[in-house]
Design an enzyme around this catalytic site. Structure first.
Site, PDB file in Angstrom:
ATOM      1  N   CYS A  26       0.670 -11.063  19.161  1.00  9.85           N
ATOM      2  CA  CYS A  26      -0.121 -10.453  18.076  1.00  9.85           C
ATOM      3  C   CYS A  26       0.433 -10.962  16.758  1.00  9.85           C
ATOM      4  O   CYS A  26       1.617 -10.754  16.451  1.00  9.85           O
ATOM      5  CB  CYS A  26      -0.054  -8.927  18.119  1.00  9.85           C
ATOM      6  SG  CYS A  26      -0.770  -8.194  16.626  1.00  9.85           S
ATOM      7  N   HIS A  86       3.812   1.658   2.422  1.00  3.95           N
ATOM      8  CA  HIS A  86       5.065   0.970   2.080  1.00  3.95           C
ATOM      9  C   HIS A  86       5.876   1.817   1.088  1.00  3.95           C
ATOM     10  O   HIS A  86       7.095   1.927   1.197  1.00  3.95           O
ATOM     11  CB  HIS A  86       4.772  -0.403   1.455  1.00  3.95           C
ATOM     12  CG  HIS A  86       4.198  -1.388   2.440  1.00  3.95           C
ATOM     13  ND1 HIS A  86       3.039  -2.081   2.203  1.00  3.95           N
ATOM     14  CD2 HIS A  86       4.631  -1.774   3.660  1.00  3.95           C
ATOM     15  CE1 HIS A  86       2.798  -2.867   3.242  1.00  3.95           C
ATOM     16  NE2 HIS A  86       3.743  -2.702   4.138  1.00  3.95           N
ATOM     17  N   HIS A 105      -3.044  -3.046  16.444  1.00  5.26           N
ATOM     18  CA  HIS A 105      -3.966  -3.682  15.493  1.00  5.26           C
ATOM     19  C   HIS A 105      -5.315  -3.906  16.176  1.00  5.26           C
ATOM     20  O   HIS A 105      -5.604  -5.018  16.630  1.00  5.26           O
ATOM     21  CB  HIS A 105      -3.380  -5.007  14.987  1.00  5.26           C
ATOM     22  CG  HIS A 105      -2.112  -4.826  14.222  1.00  5.26           C
ATOM     23  ND1 HIS A 105      -0.872  -5.024  14.763  1.00  5.26           N
ATOM     24  CD2 HIS A 105      -1.910  -4.415  12.939  1.00  5.26           C
ATOM     25  CE1 HIS A 105       0.060  -4.757  13.854  1.00  5.26           C
ATOM     26  NE2 HIS A 105      -0.542  -4.384  12.736  1.00  5.26           N
ATOM     27  N   CYS A 107       1.635  -7.946  14.401  1.00  4.63           N
ATOM     28  CA  CYS A 107       2.950  -7.378  14.763  1.00  4.63           C
ATOM     29  C   CYS A 107       3.995  -8.479  14.740  1.00  4.63           C
ATOM     30  O   CYS A 107       5.189  -8.180  14.721  1.00  4.63           O
ATOM     31  CB  CYS A 107       2.976  -6.827  16.184  1.00  4.63           C
ATOM     32  SG  CYS A 107       1.911  -5.465  16.530  1.00  4.63           S
ATOM     33  N   LYS A 149      -2.761  -2.808   6.154  1.00  2.00           N
ATOM     34  CA  LYS A 149      -3.409  -3.984   5.557  1.00  2.00           C
ATOM     35  C   LYS A 149      -4.461  -4.538   6.501  1.00  2.00           C
ATOM     36  O   LYS A 149      -5.545  -4.902   6.091  1.00  2.00           O
ATOM     37  CB  LYS A 149      -2.365  -5.102   5.360  1.00  2.00           C
ATOM     38  CG  LYS A 149      -1.400  -4.921   4.254  1.00  2.00           C
ATOM     39  CD  LYS A 149      -0.581  -6.180   4.049  1.00  2.00           C
ATOM     40  CE  LYS A 149       0.495  -6.407   5.081  1.00  2.00           C
ATOM     41  NZ  LYS A 149       1.727  -5.673   4.945  1.00  2.00           N
ATOM     42  N   LYS A 171      -4.095   5.230  10.496  1.00  2.00           N
ATOM     43  CA  LYS A 171      -2.933   4.641   9.829  1.00  2.00           C
ATOM     44  C   LYS A 171      -3.371   3.763   8.649  1.00  2.00           C
ATOM     45  O   LYS A 171      -4.291   2.957   8.776  1.00  2.00           O
ATOM     46  CB  LYS A 171      -2.157   3.775  10.830  1.00  2.00           C
ATOM     47  CG  LYS A 171      -0.906   3.174  10.222  1.00  2.00           C
ATOM     48  CD  LYS A 171      -0.314   2.058  11.064  1.00  2.00           C
ATOM     49  CE  LYS A 171       0.874   1.434  10.320  1.00  2.00           C
ATOM     50  NZ  LYS A 171       1.221   0.108  10.786  1.00  2.00           N
ATOM     51  N   HIS A 196       0.849  -1.199   0.000  1.00  2.00           N
ATOM     52  CA  HIS A 196       0.000   0.000   0.000  1.00  2.00           C
ATOM     53  C   HIS A 196       0.882   1.245   0.000  1.00  2.00           C
ATOM     54  O   HIS A 196       2.119   1.141   0.012  1.00  2.00           O
ATOM     55  CB  HIS A 196      -0.994  -0.025   1.170  1.00  2.00           C
ATOM     56  CG  HIS A 196      -0.377  -0.130   2.531  1.00  2.00           C
ATOM     57  ND1 HIS A 196       0.314   0.901   3.118  1.00  2.00           N
ATOM     58  CD2 HIS A 196      -0.341  -1.156   3.417  1.00  2.00           C
ATOM     59  CE1 HIS A 196       0.737   0.528   4.313  1.00  2.00           C
ATOM     60  NE2 HIS A 196       0.357  -0.732   4.514  1.00  2.00           N
ATOM     61  N   CYS A 243      -4.554  -6.138  20.328  1.00  2.84           N
ATOM     62  CA  CYS A 243      -3.252  -5.491  20.220  1.00  2.84           C
ATOM     63  C   CYS A 243      -3.446  -3.985  20.059  1.00  2.84           C
ATOM     64  O   CYS A 243      -4.286  -3.565  19.267  1.00  2.84           O
ATOM     65  CB  CYS A 243      -2.538  -6.064  18.986  1.00  2.84           C
ATOM     66  SG  CYS A 243      -1.171  -5.070  18.438  1.00  2.84           S
TER      67      CYS A 243
HETATM   68  O1  ME8 Z   1       6.781  -4.178  10.273  1.00  4.40           O
HETATM   69  N1  ME8 Z   1       2.723   4.794   6.968  1.00  4.40           N
HETATM   70  O2  ME8 Z   1       6.463  -5.006   8.126  1.00  4.40           O
HETATM   71  P1  ME8 Z   1       5.220  -4.115   7.667  1.00  4.40           P
HETATM   72  C1  ME8 Z   1       4.064   4.781   7.023  1.00  4.40           C
HETATM   73  N2  ME8 Z   1       8.169  -6.875   8.486  1.00  4.40           N
HETATM   74  N3  ME8 Z   1       4.785   3.649   7.091  1.00  4.40           N
HETATM   75  C2  ME8 Z   1       4.107   2.501   7.127  1.00  4.40           C
HETATM   76  C3  ME8 Z   1       2.701   2.432   7.073  1.00  4.40           C
HETATM   77  C4  ME8 Z   1       2.004   3.669   6.982  1.00  4.40           C
HETATM   78  N4  ME8 Z   1       0.697   3.738   6.907  1.00  4.40           N
HETATM   79  N5  ME8 Z   1       2.341   1.141   7.107  1.00  4.40           N
HETATM   80  C5  ME8 Z   1       3.475   0.422   7.186  1.00  4.40           C
HETATM   81  C6  ME8 Z   1       7.044  -4.952   9.352  1.00  4.40           C
HETATM   82  N6  ME8 Z   1       4.526   1.245   7.217  1.00  4.40           N
HETATM   83  C7  ME8 Z   1       8.222  -5.905   9.493  1.00  4.40           C
HETATM   84  C8  ME8 Z   1       9.508  -5.118   9.466  1.00  4.40           C
HETATM   85  S1  ME8 Z   1      12.190  -4.955   9.491  1.00  4.40           S
HETATM   86  C9  ME8 Z   1      13.437  -5.961   9.971  1.00  4.40           C
HETATM   87  C10 ME8 Z   1      10.749  -5.961   9.641  1.00  4.40           C
HETATM   88  C11 ME8 Z   1       5.937   0.883   7.368  1.00  4.40           C
HETATM   89  O3  ME8 Z   1       4.889  -4.599   6.307  1.00  4.40           O
HETATM   90  C12 ME8 Z   1       6.194   0.228   8.717  1.00  4.40           C
HETATM   91  O4  ME8 Z   1       6.288   1.189   9.728  1.00  4.40           O
HETATM   92  O5  ME8 Z   1       4.166  -4.103   8.697  1.00  4.40           O
HETATM   93  C13 ME8 Z   1       7.489  -0.494   8.444  1.00  4.40           C
HETATM   94  O6  ME8 Z   1       8.585   0.361   8.615  1.00  4.40           O
HETATM   95  C14 ME8 Z   1       7.338  -0.894   6.968  1.00  4.40           C
HETATM   96  O7  ME8 Z   1       6.291  -0.099   6.423  1.00  4.40           O
HETATM   97  C15 ME8 Z   1       6.965  -2.360   6.817  1.00  4.40           C
HETATM   98  O8  ME8 Z   1       5.823  -2.637   7.586  1.00  4.40           O
END
Ligand code: ME8
Length: 504
Positions: free
Chosen positions: A126, A21, A146, A129, A298, A295, A18, A143
């Site tokens: 969770c 990301h 979430h 997370c 997904k 926020k 999204h 959570c």
């Molecule tokens: O946390 N606004 O994965 P993820 C800004 N796999 N940033 C966002 C966001 C939003 N609405 N939604 C997600 C994970 N992010 C783990 C990370 S690292 C060793 C493992 C950002 O898919 C989120 O904060 O939930 C994170 O930095 C990244 O996208 C991946 O989130």
């Protein structure tokens, strides 16, 4: 490996990417492009986090084995990077074979050094997370990150990493390195939470088959976060924790979202301390991209499709809006009205208009050839000073990832140039042949401002330069020096085209 090493978080792939990301990757890519632009070299690592329970569930729902599902989903994340012009050097997947090797070697080494012990884990978890949660943090069993996801009870014998042994070392490091956790607000959160004391953490799961086998006990897999954090070592090209050198380690900045600062500012550095490896120089926790005040995520389904936006408005425009509208480090709301207003004000009216007026005047007054400067007045001296001051401020802001400030400074310069046109009224000077030398200076100054502003915008809008150079007749001209006033344009002919940013 080059000298400025940037990492982003690796994404869970239980759904398509999204805009949140894309947001993180754009912010990281801007920094990398800026480093390259200023003559440095830089390495950007992005990728996907594939061993999560939600990935397994999504694969099962689709009737696919998890690896096949991951191959498909990783493709969508790679495509996102390509559409948004993310100039990564490696796209790491936690299912990559070299990563598996690194993770197992790290566990082995920590085992040998006595940092791993077996214990019973009983508590809440969770699945979104992928985090073990303390009961007191739950909101009615849900959570806090979430709210649609009920925490599940886990009771299993696991392997634990002795995180608590690093309490003092972490406190000392954070205190003596104020730049380590940025921005300041995230640092304060971590410092406060650290005061509550660290507990050892479970780093294996016996109930989860989809993961990297735990080397000492193949009935367990490595806990997904322990696996995921090590992507940075694998992605650095170390191949093995023993192969770390000053050439490839440590990262200069690790860019992550604010929801995962604990993992990155506490657990990850403790892992590196246990491995006796240098810590990253900086961990930067950016804010959330919100939609309708919530926020984008997904799990909640509150998301925008980045590909559709890029298709409709263009990648450069979406990148520009995201970096201009929301201070990097803070939360911000995405709105289409905001995007259109920013586009119309900054790109169509100010920047596009300056280019269009300047090229039209050069066509009309100088037969399409960029003039050399002639007689100069205080106004020309002032506009050059304004440009040079902007460049200085821009560098300062970019080095600190203060993207909104950097872009605002560039747009102010564009505004000053548009005002300069009004004040000097080139159309009046054209009528008086004794003023032609001054007129040449004015148009030269305008081209210089456009050229310098375009360079400064390049990290944000990677395709801009080529389009502008094409209109200014500068394509392929090596000597269009980067950030210095005073380019000599010999025989450069304008090639005026339709507006770069037509009003929406
Ligand atoms: O946390 N606004 O994965 P993820 C800004 N796999 N940033 C966002 C966001 C939003 N609405 N939604 C997600 C994970 N992010 C783990 C990370 S690292 C060793 C493992 C950002 O898919 C989120 O904060 O939930 C994170 O930095 C990244 O996208 C991946 O989130």
């Amino acid at each position: 490996m080059s000298n400025f090493f940037i990492t982003t978080a690796i994404d869970y792939i239980n759904g398509r990417p999204h805009l949140g990301h894309a947001y993180e990757k754009i912010g990281a890519d801007v920094l990398k492009r800026y480093k390259l632009l200023t003559g440095g070299s830089s390495y950007l690592l992005v990728g996907t986090d594939e061993h999560s329970i939600n990935v397994l569930k999504s694969a099962q729902e689709k009737g696919l084995d998890p690896k096949t599902y991951c191959d498909q989903m990783a493709g969508h994340f790679r495509h996102l990077c390509s559409v948004f012009n993310i100039s990564y050097d490696r796209f790491i997947r936690t299912t990559d074979s070299d990563h598996k090797k690194v993770v197992q070697q790290v566990v082995q080494r920590l085992w040998e050094h006595g940092y791993i012990r077996k214990d019973l884990y009983a508590g809440f978890y969770c699945e979104s997370c992928e985090a073990f949660l303390q009961e007191e943090l739950l909101l009615d069993g849900y959570c806090p990150n979430h709210p649609t996801k009920k925490a599940v009870w886990v009771n299993e014998e696991n392997y634990f990493f002795t995180l608590s042994r690093f309490q003092k070392q972490l406190e000392d490091h954070i205190q003596s390195n104020p730049e380590f956790i940025q921005p300041e607000s995230r640092r304060n959160e971590i410092v406060n939470r650290l005061q509550a004391g660290l507990r050892d953490i479970s780093i294996s799961r016996s109930s989860m088959q989809w993961g990297i086998p735990f080397p000492q006990d193949e009935s367990h897999t490595v806990y997904v976060w322990f696996d995921a954090l090590l992507n940075y070592l694998t992605g650095a090209g170390c191949g093995s924790p023993n192969a770390v050198s000053q050439e490839n380690w440590p990262p200069d900045v690790q860019i992550i979202g604010k929801d995962i600062t604990w993992f990155h500012c506490i657990i990850w550095p403790a892992m590196l301390m246990a491995l006796n490896l240098p810590l990253p120089k900086k961990i930067f926790g950016h804010g959330f991209l919100n939609l309708h005040g919530e926020k984008m995520s997904k799990t909640s389904g509150n998301i925008l499709d980045p590909l559709q936006l890029a298709e409709e408005y263009g990648t450069d425009v979406v990148r520009y809006y995201l970096m201009k509208a929301i201070p990097w480090g803070q939360d911000g709301n995405f709105t289409l009205e905001g995007l259109i207003t920013t586009y119309n004000n900054d790109l169509a009216n100010d920047y596009g208009n300056l280019l269009s007026r300047t090229t039209a005047m050069i066509n009309k007054y100088f037969n399409g050839q960029i003039p050399a400067p002639g007689v100069q007045t205080a106004a020309e001296v002032n506009i050059r000073a304004a440009a040079e001051e902007t460049i200085e401020n821009y560098h300062r802001f970019m080095a600190e990832m203060r993207y909104v400030n950097a872009l605002t400074a560039v747009m102010q310069l564009i505004g000053t140039a548009n005002l300069y046109i009004e004040e000097t009224a080139p159309w009046q000077l054209f009528k008086d042949s004794s003023q032609h030398s001054r007129l040449a200076s004015i148009l030269y100054c305008l081209v210089e401002i456009i050229r310098l502003a375009t360079w400064m915008l390049t990290p944000f809008m990677p395709s801009l330069k080529e389009r502008v150079w094409s209109q200014l007749g500068l394509a392929g001209q090596e000597k269009v020096k980067c950030f210095t006033w005073g380019c000599e344009y010999d025989n450069v002919r304008i090639n005026r085209q339709s507006p770069l940013f037509p009003r929406l």
